[in-house]
Write a protein that holds these residues in place. Sequence first.
Motif, PDB file in Angstrom:
ATOM      1  N   LYS A  14      -5.606  -5.346  -1.503  1.00 48.71           N
ATOM      2  CA  LYS A  14      -6.871  -4.687  -1.859  1.00 48.71           C
ATOM      3  C   LYS A  14      -6.640  -3.609  -2.928  1.00 48.71           C
ATOM      4  O   LYS A  14      -7.427  -3.477  -3.867  1.00 48.71           O
ATOM      5  CB  LYS A  14      -7.498  -4.052  -0.614  1.00 48.71           C
ATOM      6  CG  LYS A  14      -8.138  -5.067   0.335  1.00 48.71           C
ATOM      7  CD  LYS A  14      -8.682  -4.355   1.557  1.00 48.71           C
ATOM      8  CE  LYS A  14     -10.101  -4.778   1.845  1.00 48.71           C
ATOM      9  NZ  LYS A  14     -10.702  -4.019   2.952  1.00 48.71           N
ATOM     10  N   ALA A  15      -5.543  -2.859  -2.766  1.00 48.85           N
ATOM     11  CA  ALA A  15      -5.248  -1.821  -3.760  1.00 48.85           C
ATOM     12  C   ALA A  15      -4.961  -2.439  -5.128  1.00 48.85           C
ATOM     13  O   ALA A  15      -5.369  -1.902  -6.164  1.00 48.85           O
ATOM     14  CB  ALA A  15      -4.065  -0.972  -3.303  1.00 48.85           C
ATOM     15  N   LYS A  16      -4.272  -3.577  -5.124  1.00 50.70           N
ATOM     16  CA  LYS A  16      -4.005  -4.256  -6.401  1.00 50.70           C
ATOM     17  C   LYS A  16      -5.315  -4.657  -7.077  1.00 50.70           C
ATOM     18  O   LYS A  16      -5.488  -4.509  -8.280  1.00 50.70           O
ATOM     19  CB  LYS A  16      -3.118  -5.485  -6.183  1.00 50.70           C
ATOM     20  CG  LYS A  16      -1.656  -5.147  -5.919  1.00 50.70           C
ATOM     21  CD  LYS A  16      -0.844  -6.388  -5.556  1.00 50.70           C
ATOM     22  CE  LYS A  16       0.560  -6.003  -5.106  1.00 50.70           C
ATOM     23  NZ  LYS A  16       1.372  -7.165  -4.705  1.00 50.70           N
ATOM     24  N   ARG A  54      -3.427 -14.174  -0.240  1.00 58.89           N
ATOM     25  CA  ARG A  54      -2.276 -13.398  -0.710  1.00 58.89           C
ATOM     26  C   ARG A  54      -1.635 -12.597   0.431  1.00 58.89           C
ATOM     27  O   ARG A  54      -0.424 -12.414   0.468  1.00 58.89           O
ATOM     28  CB  ARG A  54      -2.706 -12.478  -1.847  1.00 58.89           C
ATOM     29  CG  ARG A  54      -1.604 -11.644  -2.455  1.00 58.89           C
ATOM     30  CD  ARG A  54      -0.588 -12.492  -3.216  1.00 58.89           C
ATOM     31  NE  ARG A  54       0.607 -11.717  -3.503  1.00 58.89           N
ATOM     32  CZ  ARG A  54       1.078 -11.462  -4.721  1.00 58.89           C
ATOM     33  NH1 ARG A  54       0.491 -11.967  -5.771  1.00 58.89           N
ATOM     34  NH2 ARG A  54       2.154 -10.743  -4.883  1.00 58.89           N
ATOM     35  N   GLY A  74      -0.106  -5.117   6.535  1.00 63.23           N
ATOM     36  CA  GLY A  74       0.506  -4.355   5.443  1.00 63.23           C
ATOM     37  C   GLY A  74       0.155  -4.937   4.084  1.00 63.23           C
ATOM     38  O   GLY A  74      -0.006  -4.197   3.099  1.00 63.23           O
ATOM     39  N   LEU A  75       0.026  -6.240   4.023  1.00 65.11           N
ATOM     40  CA  LEU A  75      -0.289  -6.875   2.740  1.00 65.11           C
ATOM     41  C   LEU A  75      -1.784  -6.844   2.427  1.00 65.11           C
ATOM     42  O   LEU A  75      -2.169  -6.919   1.265  1.00 65.11           O
ATOM     43  CB  LEU A  75       0.213  -8.323   2.727  1.00 65.11           C
ATOM     44  CG  LEU A  75       1.730  -8.491   2.681  1.00 65.11           C
ATOM     45  CD1 LEU A  75       2.085  -9.967   2.551  1.00 65.11           C
ATOM     46  CD2 LEU A  75       2.337  -7.708   1.531  1.00 65.11           C
ATOM     47  N   TYR A 122      -3.662  -4.246   2.838  1.00 60.42           N
ATOM     48  CA  TYR A 122      -3.839  -2.973   2.130  1.00 60.42           C
ATOM     49  C   TYR A 122      -3.375  -3.092   0.675  1.00 60.42           C
ATOM     50  O   TYR A 122      -4.100  -2.736  -0.253  1.00 60.42           O
ATOM     51  CB  TYR A 122      -3.064  -1.843   2.835  1.00 60.42           C
ATOM     52  CG  TYR A 122      -3.094  -0.559   2.046  1.00 60.42           C
ATOM     53  CD1 TYR A 122      -4.132   0.348   2.222  1.00 60.42           C
ATOM     54  CD2 TYR A 122      -2.121  -0.268   1.081  1.00 60.42           C
ATOM     55  CE1 TYR A 122      -4.189   1.512   1.468  1.00 60.42           C
ATOM     56  CE2 TYR A 122      -2.177   0.887   0.322  1.00 60.42           C
ATOM     57  CZ  TYR A 122      -3.204   1.774   0.526  1.00 60.42           C
ATOM     58  OH  TYR A 122      -3.262   2.913  -0.225  1.00 60.42           O
ATOM     59  N   THR A 123      -2.150  -3.605   0.474  1.00 59.83           N
ATOM     60  CA  THR A 123      -1.630  -3.627  -0.897  1.00 59.83           C
ATOM     61  C   THR A 123      -2.417  -4.600  -1.778  1.00 59.83           C
ATOM     62  O   THR A 123      -2.629  -4.327  -2.957  1.00 59.83           O
ATOM     63  CB  THR A 123      -0.124  -3.982  -0.951  1.00 59.83           C
ATOM     64  OG1 THR A 123       0.117  -5.167  -0.212  1.00 59.83           O
ATOM     65  CG2 THR A 123       0.722  -2.871  -0.371  1.00 59.83           C
ATOM     66  N   LYS A 150      -9.943   1.308 -16.449  1.00 65.18           N
ATOM     67  CA  LYS A 150     -10.548   0.080 -16.962  1.00 65.18           C
ATOM     68  C   LYS A 150     -12.067   0.233 -17.042  1.00 65.18           C
ATOM     69  O   LYS A 150     -12.666   0.980 -16.271  1.00 65.18           O
ATOM     70  CB  LYS A 150     -10.198  -1.098 -16.051  1.00 65.18           C
ATOM     71  CG  LYS A 150      -8.735  -1.498 -16.111  1.00 65.18           C
ATOM     72  CD  LYS A 150      -8.457  -2.658 -15.165  1.00 65.18           C
ATOM     73  CE  LYS A 150      -6.977  -2.986 -15.122  1.00 65.18           C
ATOM     74  NZ  LYS A 150      -6.466  -3.612 -16.332  1.00 65.18           N
ATOM     75  N   ILE A 192       2.165   0.706  -6.253  1.00 65.26           N
ATOM     76  CA  ILE A 192       1.192  -0.384  -6.445  1.00 65.26           C
ATOM     77  C   ILE A 192       0.696  -0.366  -7.887  1.00 65.26           C
ATOM     78  O   ILE A 192       0.616  -1.386  -8.548  1.00 65.26           O
ATOM     79  CB  ILE A 192       0.031  -0.319  -5.435  1.00 65.26           C
ATOM     80  CG1 ILE A 192       0.607  -0.281  -3.990  1.00 65.26           C
ATOM     81  CG2 ILE A 192      -0.883  -1.553  -5.594  1.00 65.26           C
ATOM     82  CD1 ILE A 192      -0.444  -0.149  -2.908  1.00 65.26           C
ATOM     83  N   LEU A 223      -8.225  -3.273  -6.672  1.00 67.57           N
ATOM     84  CA  LEU A 223      -8.904  -2.053  -7.122  1.00 67.57           C
ATOM     85  C   LEU A 223      -8.331  -1.592  -8.460  1.00 67.57           C
ATOM     86  O   LEU A 223      -9.064  -1.246  -9.382  1.00 67.57           O
ATOM     87  CB  LEU A 223      -8.722  -0.955  -6.063  1.00 67.57           C
ATOM     88  CG  LEU A 223      -9.458   0.351  -6.310  1.00 67.57           C
ATOM     89  CD1 LEU A 223     -10.958   0.164  -6.115  1.00 67.57           C
ATOM     90  CD2 LEU A 223      -8.956   1.451  -5.368  1.00 67.57           C
ATOM     91  N   LEU A 224      -6.998  -1.606  -8.552  1.00 66.83           N
ATOM     92  CA  LEU A 224      -6.359  -1.137  -9.781  1.00 66.83           C
ATOM     93  C   LEU A 224      -6.538  -2.116 -10.942  1.00 66.83           C
ATOM     94  O   LEU A 224      -6.389  -1.743 -12.102  1.00 66.83           O
ATOM     95  CB  LEU A 224      -4.870  -0.872  -9.529  1.00 66.83           C
ATOM     96  CG  LEU A 224      -4.613   0.350  -8.627  1.00 66.83           C
ATOM     97  CD1 LEU A 224      -3.206   0.324  -8.043  1.00 66.83           C
ATOM     98  CD2 LEU A 224      -4.833   1.650  -9.391  1.00 66.83           C
ATOM     99  N   LYS A 225      -6.854  -3.360 -10.611  1.00 70.52           N
ATOM    100  CA  LYS A 225      -7.169  -4.327 -11.666  1.00 70.52           C
ATOM    101  C   LYS A 225      -8.643  -4.243 -12.073  1.00 70.52           C
ATOM    102  O   LYS A 225      -9.106  -4.981 -12.930  1.00 70.52           O
ATOM    103  CB  LYS A 225      -6.869  -5.757 -11.189  1.00 70.52           C
ATOM    104  CG  LYS A 225      -5.377  -6.124 -11.181  1.00 70.52           C
ATOM    105  CD  LYS A 225      -5.190  -7.492 -10.544  1.00 70.52           C
ATOM    106  CE  LYS A 225      -3.727  -7.918 -10.527  1.00 70.52           C
ATOM    107  NZ  LYS A 225      -3.241  -8.390 -11.837  1.00 70.52           N
ATOM    108  N   GLY A 226      -9.393  -3.357 -11.407  1.00 71.37           N
ATOM    109  CA  GLY A 226     -10.782  -3.122 -11.818  1.00 71.37           C
ATOM    110  C   GLY A 226     -11.830  -3.775 -10.943  1.00 71.37           C
ATOM    111  O   GLY A 226     -13.018  -3.758 -11.283  1.00 71.37           O
ATOM    112  N   MET A 271     -14.801   0.806 -14.051  1.00 72.80           N
ATOM    113  CA  MET A 271     -14.278   1.526 -12.890  1.00 72.80           C
ATOM    114  C   MET A 271     -15.179   2.711 -12.554  1.00 72.80           C
ATOM    115  O   MET A 271     -15.542   3.486 -13.436  1.00 72.80           O
ATOM    116  CB  MET A 271     -12.862   2.041 -13.155  1.00 72.80           C
ATOM    117  CG  MET A 271     -11.778   1.022 -12.903  1.00 72.80           C
ATOM    118  SD  MET A 271     -10.127   1.754 -13.156  1.00 72.80           S
ATOM    119  CE  MET A 271      -9.090   0.422 -12.542  1.00 72.80           C
TER     120      MET A 271
END
Lengths: 67, 368
Positions: free
Chosen positions: A28-30, A16, A22-23, A25-26, B280, B355, A32-35, B283
Amino acid sequence: MAGQIKELIDTIIAKRSKGLKGLIYTTKAKLLLKGIDPDGYNEASDDNPLILERIRKIAVELGVDMR
Amino acid sequence: MGIITAHSSKETVRDIVSDIGHQASGFAPNTVIYFASSCFDPESLSRQMQEKFKNASVFGCSTAGEIVSGKMLKGSVAAMLFDTESVADICIAVAENIRSENRVPEAFRQFEAYYRTQMAEMDFEKYVGVILADGLSGAEERLMEKIGDLTDVVFIGASAGDDLKFKQTYIYANGKAYTDAAVLALIRPAKGFDVIKTQSFCALDRKLTATKVNEAKRTVLEFDFKPAAMAYAEALGIPVKEAGSHFMRHPMGLMFGDEPYVRSPQQIRGNDMAFYCNIKEGMELSLLESTDIVSDTRQALAEKKAELNSISGIINFHCILRTLELEQKGQTEAYGNIFSDIPTLGFSTYGEEYIGHINQTSTMLVFR
Protein backbone atom coordinates in the motif's frame (compact mmCIF):
# COMPACT_ATOMS: atom_id res chain seq x y z
CA MET A 1 -19.28 2.80 -14.59
CA ALA A 2 -17.75 2.84 -11.14
CA GLY A 3 -15.59 0.73 -8.84
CA GLN A 4 -12.94 -0.51 -11.24
CA ILE A 5 -10.17 1.53 -9.64
CA LYS A 6 -10.73 0.00 -6.22
CA GLU A 7 -10.97 -3.43 -7.80
CA LEU A 8 -7.61 -3.03 -9.52
CA ILE A 9 -5.97 -1.65 -6.38
CA ASP A 10 -7.33 -4.51 -4.28
CA THR A 11 -6.08 -7.04 -6.83
CA ILE A 12 -2.57 -5.56 -6.83
CA ILE A 13 -2.44 -5.57 -3.03
CA ALA A 14 -3.78 -9.11 -2.75
CA LYS A 15 -1.48 -10.58 -5.39
CA ARG A 16 1.68 -8.73 -4.40
CA SER A 17 1.22 -9.22 -0.64
CA LYS A 18 0.04 -12.82 -0.89
CA GLY A 19 -2.16 -11.93 2.08
CA LEU A 20 0.82 -11.39 4.39
CA LYS A 21 0.19 -8.54 6.80
CA GLY A 22 3.72 -7.12 6.59
CA LEU A 23 3.53 -6.99 2.81
CA ILE A 24 0.06 -5.44 2.74
CA TYR A 25 1.49 -2.38 4.49
CA THR A 26 4.51 -2.07 2.21
CA THR A 27 2.49 -2.69 -0.96
CA LYS A 28 0.00 0.00 0.00
CA ALA A 29 2.84 2.39 0.83
CA LYS A 30 4.46 1.65 -2.53
CA LEU A 31 1.20 2.51 -4.29
CA LEU A 32 0.88 5.72 -2.30
CA LEU A 33 4.41 6.78 -3.20
CA LYS A 34 3.73 5.97 -6.84
CA GLY A 35 0.85 8.46 -6.68
CA ILE A 36 -2.15 6.21 -6.07
CA ASP A 37 -3.76 6.45 -2.65
CA PRO A 38 -4.84 2.85 -1.97
CA ASP A 39 -7.49 4.01 0.51
CA GLY A 40 -8.67 6.89 -1.63
CA TYR A 41 -11.15 4.96 -3.76
CA ASN A 42 -14.27 2.92 -3.13
CA GLU A 43 -16.90 0.99 -5.07
CA ALA A 44 -18.59 4.25 -6.02
CA SER A 45 -15.46 5.94 -7.42
CA ASP A 46 -15.77 6.87 -11.08
CA ASP A 47 -13.78 4.79 -13.54
CA ASN A 48 -11.42 7.57 -14.53
CA PRO A 49 -9.59 6.11 -17.56
CA LEU A 50 -6.39 8.02 -16.85
CA ILE A 51 -6.18 6.61 -13.35
CA LEU A 52 -7.08 3.11 -14.51
CA GLU A 53 -4.27 3.29 -17.06
CA ARG A 54 -1.86 4.53 -14.43
CA ILE A 55 -2.75 1.66 -12.09
CA ARG A 56 -2.33 -0.92 -14.84
CA LYS A 57 1.14 0.51 -15.51
CA ILE A 58 1.96 0.27 -11.82
CA ALA A 59 0.82 -3.37 -11.83
CA VAL A 60 3.32 -4.08 -14.59
CA GLU A 61 6.08 -2.28 -12.66
CA LEU A 62 5.29 -4.35 -9.57
CA GLY A 63 5.28 -7.54 -11.59
CA VAL A 64 1.63 -8.27 -10.82
CA ASP A 65 -0.25 -10.29 -13.42
CA MET A 66 -3.73 -8.74 -13.53
CA ARG A 67 -5.33 -11.56 -15.51
CA MET B 1 29.79 -10.07 21.28
CA GLY B 2 27.46 -9.24 18.40
CA ILE B 3 27.70 -5.52 17.81
CA ILE B 4 30.15 -2.85 18.96
CA THR B 5 30.61 0.79 18.03
CA ALA B 6 33.73 2.88 17.73
CA HIS B 7 34.37 6.50 16.86
CA SER B 8 37.25 8.88 16.50
CA SER B 9 37.72 12.61 16.12
CA LYS B 10 41.45 12.53 15.48
CA GLU B 11 42.79 14.82 12.79
CA THR B 12 44.18 12.51 10.13
CA VAL B 13 42.65 9.55 8.35
CA ARG B 14 45.57 7.37 9.42
CA ASP B 15 45.09 8.25 13.09
CA ILE B 16 41.32 7.82 12.88
CA VAL B 17 41.52 4.38 11.29
CA SER B 18 44.16 3.36 13.79
CA ASP B 19 42.02 4.64 16.67
CA ILE B 20 38.92 2.78 15.47
CA GLY B 21 41.01 -0.35 14.96
CA HIS B 22 42.34 -0.03 18.49
CA GLN B 23 38.84 0.34 19.94
CA ALA B 24 37.79 -2.78 18.03
CA SER B 25 40.79 -4.87 18.99
CA GLY B 26 39.89 -8.43 19.88
CA PHE B 27 36.69 -8.22 17.85
CA ALA B 28 36.46 -10.12 14.56
CA PRO B 29 33.89 -8.31 12.43
CA ASN B 30 32.40 -9.67 9.25
CA THR B 31 30.72 -6.31 8.60
CA VAL B 32 31.82 -2.73 9.25
CA ILE B 33 29.53 0.21 8.51
CA TYR B 34 30.92 3.70 9.01
CA PHE B 35 29.83 7.26 8.60
CA ALA B 36 32.37 10.04 8.17
CA SER B 37 32.51 13.79 8.14
CA SER B 38 33.18 15.17 4.67
CA CYS B 39 36.33 16.81 6.00
CA PHE B 40 38.28 13.57 5.47
CA ASP B 41 39.78 12.57 2.14
CA PRO B 42 37.27 10.01 0.83
CA GLU B 43 39.63 7.83 -1.20
CA SER B 44 42.15 7.56 1.57
CA LEU B 45 39.52 6.87 4.21
CA SER B 46 37.78 4.14 2.23
CA ARG B 47 41.03 2.44 1.31
CA GLN B 48 42.41 2.49 4.84
CA MET B 49 39.15 1.33 6.44
CA GLN B 50 39.04 -1.65 4.08
CA GLU B 51 42.71 -2.44 4.74
CA LYS B 52 42.14 -2.24 8.49
CA PHE B 53 39.23 -4.68 8.36
CA LYS B 54 40.43 -6.96 5.57
CA ASN B 55 38.11 -9.84 6.35
CA ALA B 56 34.94 -7.78 6.56
CA SER B 57 32.43 -6.22 4.19
CA VAL B 58 33.18 -2.55 4.76
CA PHE B 59 30.99 0.29 3.54
CA GLY B 60 29.68 3.70 4.52
CA CYS B 61 29.22 7.28 3.39
CA SER B 62 29.96 10.91 4.10
CA THR B 63 27.63 12.80 6.44
CA ALA B 64 26.35 16.08 7.77
CA GLY B 65 27.13 14.96 11.32
CA GLU B 66 27.66 11.60 12.96
CA ILE B 67 25.74 9.76 15.68
CA VAL B 68 27.21 7.13 17.96
CA SER B 69 25.74 5.63 21.13
CA GLY B 70 24.63 8.62 23.21
CA LYS B 71 26.45 11.29 21.18
CA MET B 72 25.86 13.55 18.21
CA LEU B 73 29.23 14.43 16.68
CA LYS B 74 30.76 16.56 13.96
CA GLY B 75 34.12 16.17 12.25
CA SER B 76 34.45 12.52 13.21
CA VAL B 77 34.21 8.99 11.87
CA ALA B 78 31.75 6.66 13.61
CA ALA B 79 31.59 2.94 12.95
CA MET B 80 29.51 -0.07 13.87
CA LEU B 81 31.12 -3.50 13.73
CA PHE B 82 29.20 -6.74 13.52
CA ASP B 83 30.34 -10.31 13.94
CA THR B 84 28.55 -13.51 13.03
CA GLU B 85 26.46 -13.35 16.20
CA SER B 86 24.66 -10.32 14.74
CA VAL B 87 25.14 -10.54 10.96
CA ALA B 88 24.86 -14.09 9.69
CA ASP B 89 25.60 -13.09 6.11
CA ILE B 90 26.05 -10.02 3.95
CA CYS B 91 26.57 -9.15 0.32
CA ILE B 92 27.25 -5.64 -0.94
CA ALA B 93 26.94 -4.16 -4.41
CA VAL B 94 27.62 -0.71 -5.80
CA ALA B 95 25.27 0.88 -8.30
CA GLU B 96 27.08 3.57 -10.28
CA ASN B 97 25.81 6.34 -12.58
CA ILE B 98 22.57 6.54 -10.64
CA ARG B 99 21.71 9.97 -12.03
CA SER B 100 21.26 8.58 -15.52
CA GLU B 101 21.08 4.80 -15.32
CA ASN B 102 19.07 2.12 -13.55
CA ARG B 103 21.72 -0.22 -12.13
CA VAL B 104 19.47 -1.80 -9.49
CA PRO B 105 18.89 -4.97 -11.55
CA GLU B 106 22.66 -5.41 -11.90
CA ALA B 107 23.13 -5.08 -8.13
CA PHE B 108 20.28 -7.51 -7.56
CA ARG B 109 21.89 -10.06 -9.86
CA GLN B 110 24.94 -9.98 -7.61
CA PHE B 111 22.72 -10.67 -4.60
CA GLU B 112 20.92 -13.47 -6.42
CA ALA B 113 24.21 -15.10 -7.39
CA TYR B 114 25.52 -14.84 -3.84
CA TYR B 115 22.42 -16.04 -2.02
CA ARG B 116 21.21 -18.32 -4.83
CA THR B 117 17.69 -16.94 -4.49
CA GLN B 118 15.74 -14.63 -6.76
CA MET B 119 15.19 -11.20 -5.22
CA ALA B 120 11.48 -11.54 -5.94
CA GLU B 121 11.46 -14.68 -3.79
CA MET B 122 13.79 -13.49 -1.02
CA ASP B 123 12.24 -13.89 2.44
CA PHE B 124 11.40 -10.36 3.57
CA GLU B 125 11.36 -11.44 7.21
CA LYS B 126 14.87 -12.91 7.15
CA TYR B 127 16.70 -10.40 4.97
CA VAL B 128 16.99 -6.64 5.13
CA GLY B 129 18.64 -4.22 2.79
CA VAL B 130 20.68 -1.13 3.55
CA ILE B 131 21.09 1.58 0.94
CA LEU B 132 23.37 4.60 1.05
CA ALA B 133 23.07 6.96 -1.91
CA ASP B 134 24.88 10.03 -3.18
CA GLY B 135 22.88 12.74 -1.43
CA LEU B 136 23.18 15.22 -4.26
CA SER B 137 22.23 12.81 -7.06
CA GLY B 138 18.50 13.49 -6.98
CA ALA B 139 18.12 9.83 -7.91
CA GLU B 140 16.84 8.35 -4.67
CA GLU B 141 13.17 8.15 -5.65
CA ARG B 142 13.97 6.22 -8.80
CA LEU B 143 16.31 3.89 -6.94
CA MET B 144 13.81 3.15 -4.21
CA GLU B 145 10.95 2.68 -6.65
CA LYS B 146 12.94 0.22 -8.71
CA ILE B 147 14.02 -1.67 -5.60
CA GLY B 148 10.43 -1.82 -4.37
CA ASP B 149 9.23 -3.06 -7.74
CA LEU B 150 11.68 -5.96 -7.78
CA THR B 151 11.61 -7.27 -4.23
CA ASP B 152 9.61 -7.47 -1.02
CA VAL B 153 12.78 -7.11 1.04
CA VAL B 154 12.77 -3.76 2.79
CA PHE B 155 15.74 -1.53 2.05
CA ILE B 156 16.32 1.27 4.49
CA GLY B 157 19.04 3.86 4.52
CA ALA B 158 19.79 7.41 3.60
CA SER B 159 21.31 9.99 1.35
CA ALA B 160 24.92 10.88 2.13
CA GLY B 161 25.76 14.38 3.34
CA ASP B 162 28.67 16.79 3.12
CA ASP B 163 28.34 18.90 6.26
CA LEU B 164 25.86 21.26 4.57
CA LYS B 165 28.32 22.35 1.86
CA PHE B 166 26.08 20.81 -0.84
CA LYS B 167 29.05 20.25 -3.16
CA GLN B 168 29.93 16.54 -3.15
CA THR B 169 28.87 13.54 -1.14
CA TYR B 170 30.62 10.16 -1.12
CA ILE B 171 29.78 6.50 -0.81
CA TYR B 172 32.47 4.16 0.48
CA ALA B 173 32.72 0.50 -0.48
CA ASN B 174 35.30 -2.03 -1.64
CA GLY B 175 38.08 0.28 -0.49
CA LYS B 176 36.97 2.95 -2.96
CA ALA B 177 35.02 6.21 -2.77
CA TYR B 178 32.18 6.82 -5.21
CA THR B 179 30.00 9.73 -6.26
CA ASP B 180 26.89 9.45 -8.43
CA ALA B 181 26.48 6.03 -6.85
CA ALA B 182 24.70 4.02 -4.20
CA VAL B 183 25.88 1.09 -2.15
CA LEU B 184 23.33 -1.62 -1.49
CA ALA B 185 23.86 -4.23 1.17
CA LEU B 186 21.68 -7.28 1.55
CA ILE B 187 21.99 -8.53 5.10
CA ARG B 188 20.78 -11.65 6.87
CA PRO B 189 20.71 -10.61 10.52
CA ALA B 190 21.44 -13.51 12.87
CA LYS B 191 18.70 -12.69 15.37
CA GLY B 192 16.18 -10.78 13.33
CA PHE B 193 15.53 -7.11 12.79
CA ASP B 194 12.90 -4.43 12.83
CA VAL B 195 12.44 -0.89 11.58
CA ILE B 196 11.51 2.32 13.36
CA LYS B 197 10.34 5.23 11.25
CA THR B 198 9.56 8.19 13.44
CA GLN B 199 8.82 11.78 12.59
CA SER B 200 7.65 14.53 14.86
CA PHE B 201 4.65 16.04 13.17
CA CYS B 202 0.91 16.13 13.46
CA ALA B 203 -1.27 16.68 10.43
CA LEU B 204 -3.28 19.90 10.30
CA ASP B 205 -6.68 19.81 8.66
CA ARG B 206 -5.43 21.76 5.64
CA LYS B 207 -4.67 19.81 2.47
CA LEU B 208 -3.16 20.83 -0.84
CA THR B 209 -3.20 18.84 -4.07
CA ALA B 210 -0.24 19.14 -6.42
CA THR B 211 -1.82 20.08 -9.74
CA LYS B 212 1.34 20.95 -11.69
CA VAL B 213 4.80 19.58 -10.94
CA ASN B 214 8.27 19.11 -12.35
CA GLU B 215 9.11 15.73 -10.85
CA ALA B 216 12.68 15.63 -12.12
CA LYS B 217 13.44 18.92 -10.37
CA ARG B 218 11.46 17.98 -7.24
CA THR B 219 9.44 21.13 -7.78
CA VAL B 220 5.75 21.88 -7.39
CA LEU B 221 4.54 24.65 -9.68
CA GLU B 222 0.91 24.65 -8.57
CA PHE B 223 -1.15 23.47 -5.64
CA ASP B 224 -4.90 23.48 -6.20
CA PHE B 225 -4.29 25.27 -9.55
CA LYS B 226 -2.68 28.25 -7.79
CA PRO B 227 1.02 29.19 -7.76
CA ALA B 228 2.53 26.77 -5.27
CA ALA B 229 4.14 29.32 -2.95
CA MET B 230 0.95 31.35 -2.77
CA ALA B 231 -1.20 28.31 -2.03
CA TYR B 232 1.18 27.14 0.71
CA ALA B 233 1.23 30.60 2.31
CA GLU B 234 -2.55 30.93 2.09
CA ALA B 235 -3.00 27.56 3.76
CA LEU B 236 -0.85 28.73 6.66
CA GLY B 237 -2.42 32.20 6.72
CA ILE B 238 0.90 33.97 6.24
CA PRO B 239 2.39 36.32 3.61
CA VAL B 240 4.29 34.53 0.81
CA LYS B 241 7.51 36.30 1.77
CA GLU B 242 7.39 34.58 5.18
CA ALA B 243 6.77 31.10 3.77
CA GLY B 244 10.42 30.04 3.78
CA SER B 245 10.72 30.55 7.51
CA HIS B 246 7.91 28.04 8.08
CA PHE B 247 9.39 25.16 6.08
CA MET B 248 11.04 23.33 8.95
CA ARG B 249 8.02 23.61 11.27
CA HIS B 250 5.41 23.11 8.57
CA PRO B 251 6.51 20.64 5.91
CA MET B 252 3.95 18.63 3.97
CA GLY B 253 2.95 15.02 4.40
CA LEU B 254 1.72 12.33 2.08
CA MET B 255 -0.61 10.67 4.55
CA PHE B 256 -0.89 6.91 4.97
CA GLY B 257 -3.59 6.71 7.62
CA ASP B 258 -2.21 8.83 10.43
CA GLU B 259 1.38 8.37 9.32
CA PRO B 260 2.98 11.05 7.16
CA TYR B 261 5.58 10.38 4.51
CA VAL B 262 7.14 13.81 4.92
CA ARG B 263 8.00 15.99 1.93
CA SER B 264 10.12 18.91 3.12
CA PRO B 265 10.13 22.18 1.20
CA GLN B 266 13.61 23.38 0.34
CA GLN B 267 13.11 26.85 -1.12
CA ILE B 268 10.78 29.10 -3.05
CA ARG B 269 11.87 29.72 -6.63
CA GLY B 270 9.72 32.47 -8.11
CA ASN B 271 6.22 31.14 -7.52
CA ASP B 272 7.36 27.51 -7.38
CA MET B 273 8.29 25.40 -4.38
CA ALA B 274 11.30 23.09 -4.53
CA PHE B 275 11.28 20.10 -2.19
CA TYR B 276 13.89 17.68 -0.85
CA CYS B 277 11.99 14.81 -2.46
CA ASN B 278 9.65 14.61 -5.36
CA ILE B 279 5.91 15.06 -5.41
CA LYS B 280 3.83 13.53 -8.16
CA GLU B 281 1.02 15.33 -9.92
CA GLY B 282 -2.30 14.60 -8.23
CA MET B 283 -0.79 13.83 -4.82
CA GLU B 284 -2.83 15.21 -1.95
CA LEU B 285 -0.61 16.49 0.85
CA SER B 286 -1.47 17.56 4.36
CA LEU B 287 0.16 20.51 6.01
CA LEU B 288 2.08 19.29 9.03
CA GLU B 289 3.06 20.94 12.26
CA SER B 290 6.13 19.95 14.24
CA THR B 291 5.95 18.32 17.65
CA ASP B 292 8.77 17.47 20.05
CA ILE B 293 11.53 15.36 18.45
CA VAL B 294 13.09 14.21 21.72
CA SER B 295 9.91 13.01 23.41
CA ASP B 296 8.52 11.47 20.21
CA THR B 297 11.76 9.58 19.53
CA ARG B 298 12.03 8.44 23.13
CA GLN B 299 8.50 7.07 22.95
CA ALA B 300 9.07 5.34 19.59
CA LEU B 301 12.18 3.64 20.94
CA ALA B 302 10.50 2.65 24.21
CA GLU B 303 7.63 1.06 22.30
CA LYS B 304 10.02 -0.90 20.11
CA LYS B 305 12.06 -2.03 23.12
CA ALA B 306 8.90 -3.26 24.81
CA GLU B 307 7.84 -5.08 21.65
CA LEU B 308 11.21 -6.77 21.01
CA ASN B 309 12.32 -7.28 24.65
CA SER B 310 15.90 -6.53 23.69
CA ILE B 311 17.76 -4.53 21.05
CA SER B 312 21.39 -5.28 20.29
CA GLY B 313 22.05 -2.36 17.96
CA ILE B 314 20.52 0.49 15.97
CA ILE B 315 21.50 2.26 12.78
CA ASN B 316 19.81 5.65 12.89
CA PHE B 317 19.32 7.57 9.64
CA HIS B 318 18.51 10.98 11.01
CA CYS B 319 17.51 13.88 8.77
CA ILE B 320 19.78 16.91 8.88
CA LEU B 321 16.69 19.10 9.24
CA ARG B 322 15.95 17.34 12.52
CA THR B 323 19.55 17.88 13.61
CA LEU B 324 19.25 21.59 12.82
CA GLU B 325 15.98 21.80 14.77
CA LEU B 326 17.56 20.02 17.74
CA GLU B 327 20.48 22.45 17.61
CA GLN B 328 18.15 25.44 17.48
CA LYS B 329 16.26 24.16 20.50
CA GLY B 330 19.37 23.13 22.43
CA GLN B 331 18.20 19.49 22.47
CA THR B 332 21.15 17.80 20.80
CA GLU B 333 22.46 16.25 24.00
CA ALA B 334 18.99 15.14 25.06
CA TYR B 335 18.47 13.44 21.70
CA GLY B 336 21.83 11.67 21.88
CA ASN B 337 21.04 10.47 25.38
CA ILE B 338 18.00 8.56 24.14
CA PHE B 339 20.42 6.07 22.61
CA SER B 340 23.00 6.00 25.40
CA ASP B 341 22.25 2.44 26.53
CA ILE B 342 22.07 0.84 23.06
CA PRO B 343 24.96 0.41 20.61
CA THR B 344 23.96 3.00 18.02
CA LEU B 345 25.45 4.32 14.81
CA GLY B 346 23.90 7.00 12.67
CA PHE B 347 24.34 10.18 10.76
CA SER B 348 22.61 13.39 9.77
CA THR B 349 21.33 12.71 6.29
CA TYR B 350 20.18 14.52 3.18
CA GLY B 351 17.05 12.33 3.13
CA GLU B 352 16.03 8.91 4.34
CA GLU B 353 15.08 5.81 2.40
CA TYR B 354 12.29 3.54 3.53
CA ILE B 355 9.96 2.14 0.86
CA GLY B 356 10.54 5.49 -0.83
CA HIS B 357 12.60 8.64 -0.40
CA ILE B 358 11.45 10.63 2.62
CA ASN B 359 12.43 13.64 4.71
CA GLN B 360 12.55 14.81 8.31
CA THR B 361 12.47 11.37 9.90
CA SER B 362 14.62 9.17 12.01
CA THR B 363 14.50 5.92 10.11
CA MET B 364 16.22 3.20 12.07
CA LEU B 365 17.32 -0.34 11.39
CA VAL B 366 16.99 -2.23 14.65
CA PHE B 367 18.98 -5.41 15.25
CA ARG B 368 17.48 -7.85 17.72
